[in-house]
Design a protein around this motif. Structure first.
Motif, PDB file in Angstrom:
ATOM      1  N   LEU A   8     -47.658  -2.570 -27.236  1.00 28.63           N
ATOM      2  CA  LEU A   8     -48.309  -2.133 -28.035  1.00 28.63           C
ATOM      3  C   LEU A   8     -48.818  -0.715 -27.830  1.00 28.63           C
ATOM      4  O   LEU A   8     -49.403  -0.646 -26.755  1.00 28.63           O
ATOM      5  CB  LEU A   8     -49.806  -3.134 -28.131  1.00 28.63           C
ATOM      6  CG  LEU A   8     -50.577  -2.964 -29.072  1.00 28.63           C
ATOM      7  CD1 LEU A   8     -50.150  -3.567 -30.309  1.00 28.63           C
ATOM      8  CD2 LEU A   8     -51.932  -3.870 -28.759  1.00 28.63           C
ATOM      9  N   PRO A   9     -48.642   0.339 -28.496  1.00 28.84           N
ATOM     10  CA  PRO A   9     -48.731   1.622 -27.982  1.00 28.84           C
ATOM     11  C   PRO A   9     -50.450   1.966 -28.134  1.00 28.84           C
ATOM     12  O   PRO A   9     -51.071   1.086 -28.856  1.00 28.84           O
ATOM     13  CB  PRO A   9     -48.342   2.332 -29.238  1.00 28.84           C
ATOM     14  CG  PRO A   9     -47.885   1.459 -30.543  1.00 28.84           C
ATOM     15  CD  PRO A   9     -47.866   0.153 -29.709  1.00 28.84           C
ATOM     16  N   ARG A  10     -50.813   2.868 -27.280  1.00 26.83           N
ATOM     17  CA  ARG A  10     -52.348   3.240 -27.219  1.00 26.83           C
ATOM     18  C   ARG A  10     -52.551   4.373 -28.255  1.00 26.83           C
ATOM     19  O   ARG A  10     -53.702   4.984 -28.100  1.00 26.83           O
ATOM     20  CB  ARG A  10     -52.578   3.606 -25.667  1.00 26.83           C
ATOM     21  CG  ARG A  10     -52.636   2.319 -24.871  1.00 26.83           C
ATOM     22  CD  ARG A  10     -52.699   2.691 -23.340  1.00 26.83           C
ATOM     23  NE  ARG A  10     -52.637   1.371 -22.624  1.00 26.83           N
ATOM     24  CZ  ARG A  10     -52.755   1.379 -21.233  1.00 26.83           C
ATOM     25  NH1 ARG A  10     -52.303   2.403 -20.858  1.00 26.83           N
ATOM     26  NH2 ARG A  10     -52.627   0.348 -20.721  1.00 26.83           N
ATOM     27  N   ASN A  49     -45.203   1.284  -9.702  1.00 23.68           N
ATOM     28  CA  ASN A  49     -45.835   1.631 -10.627  1.00 23.68           C
ATOM     29  C   ASN A  49     -46.615   0.736 -11.559  1.00 23.68           C
ATOM     30  O   ASN A  49     -47.349   1.074 -12.464  1.00 23.68           O
ATOM     31  CB  ASN A  49     -45.175   2.858 -11.451  1.00 23.68           C
ATOM     32  CG  ASN A  49     -44.702   4.059 -10.672  1.00 23.68           C
ATOM     33  OD1 ASN A  49     -45.560   4.365  -9.621  1.00 23.68           O
ATOM     34  ND2 ASN A  49     -43.598   4.320 -10.805  1.00 23.68           N
ATOM     35  N   ARG A  50     -46.327  -0.494 -11.247  1.00 18.76           N
ATOM     36  CA  ARG A  50     -46.832  -1.641 -12.060  1.00 18.76           C
ATOM     37  C   ARG A  50     -46.603  -1.523 -13.532  1.00 18.76           C
ATOM     38  O   ARG A  50     -47.467  -1.883 -14.400  1.00 18.76           O
ATOM     39  CB  ARG A  50     -48.380  -1.947 -11.764  1.00 18.76           C
ATOM     40  CG  ARG A  50     -48.825  -2.551 -10.229  1.00 18.76           C
ATOM     41  CD  ARG A  50     -49.752  -3.332 -10.250  1.00 18.76           C
ATOM     42  NE  ARG A  50     -49.843  -4.669 -10.954  1.00 18.76           N
ATOM     43  CZ  ARG A  50     -49.096  -5.708 -10.531  1.00 18.76           C
ATOM     44  NH1 ARG A  50     -48.679  -5.867  -9.559  1.00 18.76           N
ATOM     45  NH2 ARG A  50     -49.002  -6.669 -11.302  1.00 18.76           N
ATOM     46  N   GLY A  81     -39.548   6.857 -12.075  1.00 19.50           N
ATOM     47  CA  GLY A  81     -40.991   7.679 -11.893  1.00 19.50           C
ATOM     48  C   GLY A  81     -41.218   8.114 -13.506  1.00 19.50           C
ATOM     49  O   GLY A  81     -42.402   8.079 -13.724  1.00 19.50           O
ATOM     50  N   TRP A  82     -40.401   8.702 -13.970  1.00 14.79           N
ATOM     51  CA  TRP A  82     -40.589   9.065 -15.467  1.00 14.79           C
ATOM     52  C   TRP A  82     -40.896   8.163 -16.481  1.00 14.79           C
ATOM     53  O   TRP A  82     -42.038   8.104 -17.090  1.00 14.79           O
ATOM     54  CB  TRP A  82     -39.089  10.034 -15.802  1.00 14.79           C
ATOM     55  CG  TRP A  82     -38.979  10.731 -16.997  1.00 14.79           C
ATOM     56  CD1 TRP A  82     -39.921  10.860 -18.165  1.00 14.79           C
ATOM     57  CD2 TRP A  82     -38.453  11.793 -17.323  1.00 14.79           C
ATOM     58  NE1 TRP A  82     -39.552  11.553 -19.007  1.00 14.79           N
ATOM     59  CE2 TRP A  82     -38.450  12.341 -18.540  1.00 14.79           C
ATOM     60  CE3 TRP A  82     -37.234  12.410 -16.527  1.00 14.79           C
ATOM     61  CZ2 TRP A  82     -37.773  13.258 -19.364  1.00 14.79           C
ATOM     62  CZ3 TRP A  82     -36.280  13.341 -17.258  1.00 14.79           C
ATOM     63  CH2 TRP A  82     -36.855  13.662 -18.390  1.00 14.79           C
ATOM     64  N   ARG A  86     -44.285   6.217 -16.179  1.00 14.62           N
ATOM     65  CA  ARG A  86     -45.384   7.104 -16.908  1.00 14.62           C
ATOM     66  C   ARG A  86     -45.337   7.411 -18.172  1.00 14.62           C
ATOM     67  O   ARG A  86     -46.428   7.967 -18.688  1.00 14.62           O
ATOM     68  CB  ARG A  86     -45.319   8.623 -15.819  1.00 14.62           C
ATOM     69  CG  ARG A  86     -45.704   8.420 -14.610  1.00 14.62           C
ATOM     70  CD  ARG A  86     -45.517   9.785 -13.544  1.00 14.62           C
ATOM     71  NE  ARG A  86     -46.008   9.493 -12.195  1.00 14.62           N
ATOM     72  CZ  ARG A  86     -45.422   8.873 -11.273  1.00 14.62           C
ATOM     73  NH1 ARG A  86     -44.079   8.435 -11.615  1.00 14.62           N
ATOM     74  NH2 ARG A  86     -45.911   8.782 -10.109  1.00 14.62           N
ATOM     75  N   LEU A  87     -44.289   7.156 -19.065  1.00 19.14           N
ATOM     76  CA  LEU A  87     -44.451   7.054 -20.385  1.00 19.14           C
ATOM     77  C   LEU A  87     -44.849   5.522 -20.910  1.00 19.14           C
ATOM     78  O   LEU A  87     -45.950   5.488 -21.484  1.00 19.14           O
ATOM     79  CB  LEU A  87     -43.327   7.498 -21.127  1.00 19.14           C
ATOM     80  CG  LEU A  87     -42.748   8.642 -20.670  1.00 19.14           C
ATOM     81  CD1 LEU A  87     -41.287   9.025 -21.198  1.00 19.14           C
ATOM     82  CD2 LEU A  87     -43.678   9.685 -21.057  1.00 19.14           C
ATOM     83  N   HIS A 139     -45.943   2.649 -19.228  1.00 19.95           N
ATOM     84  CA  HIS A 139     -47.065   2.182 -18.722  1.00 19.95           C
ATOM     85  C   HIS A 139     -48.584   2.950 -19.158  1.00 19.95           C
ATOM     86  O   HIS A 139     -49.228   2.370 -19.301  1.00 19.95           O
ATOM     87  CB  HIS A 139     -47.088   1.944 -17.218  1.00 19.95           C
ATOM     88  CG  HIS A 139     -48.215   1.430 -16.697  1.00 19.95           C
ATOM     89  ND1 HIS A 139     -48.506   0.205 -16.652  1.00 19.95           N
ATOM     90  CD2 HIS A 139     -49.187   1.992 -15.694  1.00 19.95           C
ATOM     91  CE1 HIS A 139     -49.602  -0.229 -15.849  1.00 19.95           C
ATOM     92  NE2 HIS A 139     -49.967   0.835 -15.372  1.00 19.95           N
ATOM     93  N   VAL A 140     -48.280   4.076 -19.406  1.00 18.76           N
ATOM     94  CA  VAL A 140     -49.397   4.883 -19.726  1.00 18.76           C
ATOM     95  C   VAL A 140     -49.740   5.023 -20.970  1.00 18.76           C
ATOM     96  O   VAL A 140     -50.809   4.969 -21.445  1.00 18.76           O
ATOM     97  CB  VAL A 140     -49.381   6.468 -19.343  1.00 18.76           C
ATOM     98  CG1 VAL A 140     -50.262   7.258 -19.511  1.00 18.76           C
ATOM     99  CG2 VAL A 140     -48.864   6.391 -17.568  1.00 18.76           C
ATOM    100  N   LEU A 141     -48.721   4.890 -21.903  1.00 24.31           N
ATOM    101  CA  LEU A 141     -48.785   5.232 -23.454  1.00 24.31           C
ATOM    102  C   LEU A 141     -49.044   4.008 -24.199  1.00 24.31           C
ATOM    103  O   LEU A 141     -48.970   3.818 -25.252  1.00 24.31           O
ATOM    104  CB  LEU A 141     -47.875   6.033 -23.943  1.00 24.31           C
ATOM    105  CG  LEU A 141     -47.920   7.423 -23.570  1.00 24.31           C
ATOM    106  CD1 LEU A 141     -46.516   8.030 -23.801  1.00 24.31           C
ATOM    107  CD2 LEU A 141     -49.078   8.271 -24.387  1.00 24.31           C
ATOM    108  N   ASP A 187     -49.565  -0.894 -24.025  1.00 28.41           N
ATOM    109  CA  ASP A 187     -49.735  -2.026 -23.266  1.00 28.41           C
ATOM    110  C   ASP A 187     -48.740  -3.060 -23.495  1.00 28.41           C
ATOM    111  O   ASP A 187     -48.382  -3.330 -24.567  1.00 28.41           O
ATOM    112  CB  ASP A 187     -51.336  -2.851 -23.603  1.00 28.41           C
ATOM    113  CG  ASP A 187     -52.164  -2.167 -23.240  1.00 28.41           C
ATOM    114  OD1 ASP A 187     -52.484  -2.018 -21.882  1.00 28.41           O
ATOM    115  OD2 ASP A 187     -53.073  -1.503 -24.147  1.00 28.41           O
TER     116      ASP A 187
END
Lengths: 196, 163
Positions: free
Chosen positions: A17-19, A92-93, A177-178, A181-182, A184-186, A188
């Motif tokens: 689900l995008p943030r 990085n969970r 690592g890349w 970071r997309l 998990h960050v952007l 749910d």
């Protein structure tokens, strides 16, 4: 909505689900359509890729790089590259990436033994010497700063990895690592049953 | 074909033609070329959005320092044409007096502890006036650097040049 977010590692791939708002296909530029590889016969694009289309120059170079690192012939086996990806995703969970790559590992190995052990016991999991060397290296390389050292490199060599295999492990671990970071960050990871 | 031996990843990783790791690097020449293209796409894209190339170079230097890679930090910092964003390369600067505190707090957290990022971190960026496209641009820059800095750290161990 929040209570439907998946917080535990699983091989069941959640819905993402995008943030931020994904690019709308009808508003996409020529460059975005080209990077999305949208053709009249292929108009199905995931929300994740539509979010990344906001930075079309990165998206256009990232997809071929991703495929080369995970699928090009020679070097480390496919399953062992997935284990490097999984090591990074656990540190990085990134629940979504961990699910996708644990599922691929289980499929390639025709066994859930390794990923069951990793999800149940994390760094303490009971692993073969080869998988132990991979997982420890991936876990330490994924820290910031990297915690991998000469002893981890020696452990890989002792477990029988050659130079080409070790480079592929570095690449697949670093690549997540890349990706983490997309992904998990952007967005749910949410339970599929809650999909609208 | 570009000269892979001159790319940031191999130079900073200490892998030289004919030296330790060079056979593996040659096998993965295509990956290293694509990595170089990605470096260009995040550090100096044609469409920078709200983040000019000098700011990207300074942020890259900052993130390299958070990863303990001082030499790579200097390489990224040297891409700057001017001095407007040079302060950003110092991880001790929080951007409070420059109106960039939300952006810098976010970038440091994504670099150091992506596991701790939650929806609220994205909401804070939006509340500070950052557009969705510019949020994605920040993430791609940060994410690429996480990759390249780990590739460099791994190559150094392979080449036996880690400090």
């Amino acid at each position: 909505m929040t209570e439907n977010v998946v917080h535990k590692f699983t091989r069941t791939v959640p819905r993402w689900l995008p943030r931020v708002a994904p690019v709308k296909l009808e508003d996409a530029t020529e460059a975005q359509l080209s990077a999305l590889q949208v053709t009249p016969s292929n108009t199905k694009v995931s929300d994740y890729v539509l979010v990344l289309a906001h930075d079309v120059e990165s998206l256009a170079v990232r997809s071929p790089l991703f495929n080369a690192i995970m699928y090009d012939e020679g070097g480390l086996s496919r399953a062992e590259r997935e284990l490097g990806a999984l090591g990074a995703s656990i540190v990085n969970r990134c629940i979504y990436c961990a699910a996708v790559h644990a599922a691929r590992h289980a499929q390639l190995e025709n066994s859930t033994e390794v990923t069951d052990a990793l999800f149940a016991n994390g760094a303490e999991a009971d692993l073969s010497p080869r998988d132990r060397a991979i997982f420890d290296f991936a876990r330490k390389l994924s820290a910031c700063p990297s915690e991998a050292d000469a002893s981890d490199m020696a452990a890989l060599q002792e477990a029988g990895f050659d130079e080409a295999e070790i480079l592929d492990l570095i690449l697949s671990t670093a690549l997540f690592g890349w990706a983490n970071r997309l992904m998990h960050v952007l967005g749910d990871p949410v339970r599929r049953s809650d999909a609208a | 074909m570009s000269d892979i031996w001159q790319t940031t990843s191999l130079v900073e990783g200490g892998v030289t033609e004919g030296g330790a790791g060079s056979a593996a690097a040659t096998l993965r020449a295509s990956v290293l070329e694509k990595t170089d293209a990605a470096e260009q796409a995040v550090l100096a894209p044609q469409d920078c959005g709200a983040w000019p190339a000098d700011m990207r170079a300074a942020l890259a230097a900052r993130i390299a320092r958070l990863n303990g890679e001082e030499q790579v930090a200097q390489r990224y910092a040297a891409r700057q044409q001017g001095q407007d964003y040079a302060w950003l390369a110092d991880p001790a600067q929080d951007g409070r007096d420059k109106g960039l505190v939300e952006v810098i707090t976010f970038m440091d957290k994504v670099a150091r502890a992506p596991k701790d990022i939650a929806r609220v971190d994205i909401e804070r960026l939006k509340a500070s006036g950052t557009t969705d496209a510019d949020i994605v641009r920040l993430c791609e820059l940060n994410a690429f650097l996480a990759y390249q800095l780990r590739l460099v750290a791994g190559l150094k161990l392979m080449a036996g040049t880690a400090e």
